[in-house]
Design an enzyme around this catalytic site. Sequence first.
Site, PDB file in Angstrom:
ATOM      1  N   LYS A  87      -5.691  10.239  28.914  1.00 32.14           N
ATOM      2  CA  LYS A  87      -4.267  10.482  29.177  1.00 32.14           C
ATOM      3  C   LYS A  87      -4.150  11.684  30.121  1.00 32.14           C
ATOM      4  CE  LYS A  87      -0.160  10.334  26.229  1.00 32.14           C
ATOM      5  NZ  LYS A  87       0.315  10.653  24.880  1.00 32.14           N
TER       6      LYS A  87
HETATM    7  C1  E4P Z   1       3.601   9.569  24.309  1.00 28.24           C
HETATM    8  O1  E4P Z   1       2.475   9.252  24.586  1.00 28.24           O
HETATM    9  C2  E4P Z   1       3.969  10.812  23.632  1.00 28.24           C
HETATM   10  O2  E4P Z   1       2.903  11.180  22.776  1.00 28.24           O
HETATM   11  C3  E4P Z   1       5.182  10.677  22.760  1.00 28.24           C
HETATM   12  O3  E4P Z   1       5.699   9.379  22.734  1.00 28.24           O
HETATM   13  C4  E4P Z   1       6.165  11.766  22.876  1.00 28.24           C
HETATM   14  O4  E4P Z   1       7.191  11.537  21.957  1.00 28.24           O
HETATM   15  P1  E4P Z   1       8.204  12.666  21.471  1.00 28.24           P
HETATM   16  O5  E4P Z   1       9.205  12.870  22.548  1.00 28.24           O
HETATM   17  O6  E4P Z   1       8.814  12.115  20.226  1.00 28.24           O
HETATM   18  O7  E4P Z   1       7.376  13.913  21.224  1.00 28.24           O
END
Ligand code: E4P
Length: 219
Positions: A87
């Site tokens: 990522k």
């Molecule tokens: C995506 O890969 C992120 O980890 C995640 O969806 C972020 O979500 P949040 O805005 O609830 O922290």
Amino acid sequence: MKFFIDTANLDQIREAQALGVLDGVTTNPSLMAKEGISGEENIKKHYLDICSIVDGDVSAEVISTSFEEMVKEGEALAALHPQIVVKVPMIQDGVKALRYFSDKGIKTNCTLVFSAGQALLAAKAGASYVSPFLGRLDDVSTDGIELIGQIVQIYDNYGFKTEVLAASIRHAMHIVRCAELGADVVTCPLAPILSLLKHPLTDQGLEKFLADHRNAQQG
Ligand code: E4P
């Protein structure tokens, strides 16, 4: 549409896996910290633990922000397990890293995407997944769902292979809207997935069926 769970909590991942609808996992540094996972070896072990629970892709985020460091860190993460997807944040060096990993056949997830332009760039750089954060856009009075539709349309126009991974999902209707728009994947905590199965008429209907059955046995 694939369902990923957005957590580093092993119990939640096991519960989603047991439901039989789980296609993968996404994590991020905040989610890892929430589980108290720190130190290089513990972090690696935790990713391996996650890979042992699910069959699909597991996103592991780099902490570095320079191209060279992202490449080093991403290659080490990818070498951990074939299910690992690296990522990478949507920054300039991140775009270069996406291209590098793509050319090397390493799967990537471009994270922290908040605009159609960013999503276009991620696809051009060969990202396997792009993660638009729709809940965080909603939080600042911008329509996150509209962005999902825009990205799906742009990728369809040009036949980009990058999968739209709708992230920062907060509730069941986010999931349903993403499905209507053709997002390839949604990632969210367990609660929004479980809330998909809820309907008061289902509960009332079941109660009545069981009561009728009980009464028939007594009569
Ligand atoms: C995506 O890969 C992120 O980890 C995640 O969806 C972020 O979500 P949040 O805005 O609830 O922290």
